[in-house]
Design a protein around this motif. Structure first.
Motif, PDB file in Angstrom:
ATOM      1  N   MET A  94      29.760  -5.380  18.145  1.00 37.14           N
ATOM      2  CA  MET A  94      29.450  -5.233  16.728  1.00 37.14           C
ATOM      3  C   MET A  94      28.401  -4.130  16.541  1.00 37.14           C
ATOM      4  N   ASN A  95      28.579  -3.313  15.514  1.00 30.53           N
ATOM      5  CA  ASN A  95      27.610  -2.286  15.199  1.00 30.53           C
ATOM      6  C   ASN A  95      26.247  -2.912  14.915  1.00 30.53           C
ATOM      7  N   LEU A  96      25.202  -2.287  15.474  1.00 24.27           N
ATOM      8  CA  LEU A  96      23.862  -2.859  15.348  1.00 24.27           C
ATOM      9  C   LEU A  96      23.397  -2.895  13.897  1.00 24.27           C
ATOM     10  N   ALA A  97      23.766  -1.901  13.115  1.00 27.25           N
ATOM     11  CA  ALA A  97      23.380  -1.874  11.701  1.00 27.25           C
ATOM     12  C   ALA A  97      24.010  -3.040  10.939  1.00 27.25           C
ATOM     13  N   ILE A  98      25.283  -3.328  11.247  1.00 24.52           N
ATOM     14  CA  ILE A  98      25.957  -4.456  10.602  1.00 24.52           C
ATOM     15  C   ILE A  98      25.309  -5.764  11.015  1.00 24.52           C
ATOM     16  N   ALA A  99      24.971  -5.878  12.316  1.00 22.62           N
ATOM     17  CA  ALA A  99      24.299  -7.084  12.804  1.00 22.62           C
ATOM     18  C   ALA A  99      22.953  -7.272  12.113  1.00 22.62           C
ATOM     19  N   ALA A 100      22.227  -6.172  11.895  1.00 18.34           N
ATOM     20  CA  ALA A 100      20.936  -6.247  11.210  1.00 18.34           C
ATOM     21  C   ALA A 100      21.115  -6.687   9.754  1.00 18.34           C
ATOM     22  N   LEU A 101      22.185  -6.190   9.104  1.00 15.25           N
ATOM     23  CA  LEU A 101      22.462  -6.584   7.719  1.00 15.25           C
ATOM     24  C   LEU A 101      22.778  -8.069   7.631  1.00 15.25           C
ATOM     25  N   ILE A 102      23.623  -8.556   8.540  1.00 21.06           N
ATOM     26  CA  ILE A 102      23.955  -9.986   8.571  1.00 21.06           C
ATOM     27  C   ILE A 102      22.707 -10.817   8.823  1.00 21.06           C
ATOM     28  N   THR A 103      21.847 -10.328   9.699  1.00 24.19           N
ATOM     29  CA  THR A 103      20.599 -11.041  10.003  1.00 24.19           C
ATOM     30  C   THR A 103      19.702 -11.117   8.772  1.00 24.19           C
ATOM     31  N   GLY A 104      19.606 -10.004   8.029  1.00 20.66           N
ATOM     32  CA  GLY A 104      18.802 -10.012   6.800  1.00 20.66           C
ATOM     33  C   GLY A 104      19.317 -11.023   5.791  1.00 20.66           C
ATOM     34  N   ILE A 105      20.640 -11.091   5.639  1.00 21.63           N
ATOM     35  CA  ILE A 105      21.236 -12.071   4.728  1.00 21.63           C
ATOM     36  C   ILE A 105      20.946 -13.491   5.200  1.00 21.63           C
ATOM     37  N   ALA A 106      21.067 -13.711   6.520  1.00 26.01           N
ATOM     38  CA  ALA A 106      20.809 -15.045   7.081  1.00 26.01           C
ATOM     39  C   ALA A 106      19.357 -15.465   6.850  1.00 26.01           C
ATOM     40  N   LEU A 107      18.436 -14.534   7.002  1.00 27.29           N
ATOM     41  CA  LEU A 107      17.028 -14.864   6.761  1.00 27.29           C
ATOM     42  C   LEU A 107      16.782 -15.204   5.294  1.00 27.29           C
ATOM     43  N   CYS A 108      17.454 -14.500   4.390  1.00 26.92           N
ATOM     44  CA  CYS A 108      17.324 -14.811   2.960  1.00 26.92           C
ATOM     45  C   CYS A 108      17.902 -16.196   2.648  1.00 26.92           C
ATOM     46  N   VAL A 109      19.042 -16.505   3.270  1.00 29.06           N
ATOM     47  CA  VAL A 109      19.634 -17.845   3.093  1.00 29.06           C
ATOM     48  C   VAL A 109      18.675 -18.901   3.630  1.00 29.06           C
ATOM     49  N   GLY A 110      18.054 -18.613   4.761  1.00 24.06           N
ATOM     50  CA  GLY A 110      17.076 -19.545   5.314  1.00 24.06           C
ATOM     51  C   GLY A 110      15.926 -19.795   4.363  1.00 24.06           C
ATOM     52  N   GLN A 111      15.453 -18.740   3.695  1.00 24.64           N
ATOM     53  CA  GLN A 111      14.367 -18.915   2.723  1.00 24.64           C
ATOM     54  C   GLN A 111      14.811 -19.772   1.531  1.00 24.64           C
TER      55      GLN A 111
END
Length: 221
Positions: A1-18
């Motif tokens: 997986m492209n690292l930029a896409i992985a970083a975007l998914i991670t950012g969304i996951a952190l927002c969902v966590g909040q």
């Protein structure tokens, strides 16, 4: 997986966590909103220990295979583990001030965690020591294995010794409400994605730095 896409998914996951922390999980009756520090404190502590387990595994792999990429992964995991465990200590201190009315107490869990932080901080210092790259990797691999002895002590300290630290990993989620446990699991998963992206990025940086250093040595020869 492209690292930029992985970083975007991670950012969304952190927002969902909040969202789960602040909107879904109920406010704890005794400590109120301060208790929500726990949803950040616990995931960082979990992934710090996983980081140090990765250091242990790849240090052993380096000793067996002498492949420098294993040393790079161990170094990257150690850096993340030191940052995460340091932040876990800070957030734990903030939470402890509200729960115990003190910033710090020499509780077995806290003491073993602090020792763990110092040991792996020393490991990172060793990685910058002025010795040959091969010898430094070898010494760091040995320390990466030996240092892991403290990690199980951190995990089991609340059970082995009398501790005021809550044992959240005990039976039935430490007595948490189902909504709280769900918010915790979502937060742990989100931090896990964050941890993985950090590991990949830092590994790439260390690998490129190592290749550049090797090329400079080759050119000087």
């Amino acid at each position: 997986m492209n690292l930029a896409i992985a970083a975007l998914i991670t950012g969304i996951a952190l927002c969902v966590g909040q969202y789960f922390i602040w909107m879904y999980a109920p406010v704890e009756m005794t400590m109120g909103l301060v208790q929500k520090i726990f949803y950040t404190h616990m995931p960082m502590a979990v992934w710090a220990m996983i980081s140090f387990f990765v250091v242990f595994l790849f240090s052993a792999a380096y000793l067996l295979k002498r492949d420098i990429k294993f040393d790079y992964i161990a170094g990257a995991a150690a850096e993340i583990g030191v940052v995460f465990s340091g932040l876990a200590l800070v957030t734990g201190s903030l939470w402890g001030r509200a729960a115990w009315n003190v910033w710090w107490t020499w509780d077995p869990r806290l003491t073993t965690t602090l020792i763990m932080w110092f040991v792996y901080a020393a490991y990172l210092v060793l990685r910058t020591s002025p010795m040959s790259a091969e010898r430094r990797s070898l010494v760091c691999a040995v320390l990466g294995i030996v240092a892991f002895v403290d990690v199980p002590l951190v995990f089991y300290s609340a059970r082995l010794w009398r501790s005021v630290h809550p044992n959240v990993l005990g039976a039935k989620g430490g007595g948490m409400a189902p909504e709280m446990l769900t918010a915790l699991l979502v937060s742990v998963a989100a931090f896990g994605l964050f941890w993985l992206v950090l590991l990949l990025v830092r590994y790439r940086q260390i690998r490129l730095s190592g290749e550049l250093d090797a090329r400079m040595v080759w050119d000087n020869d």
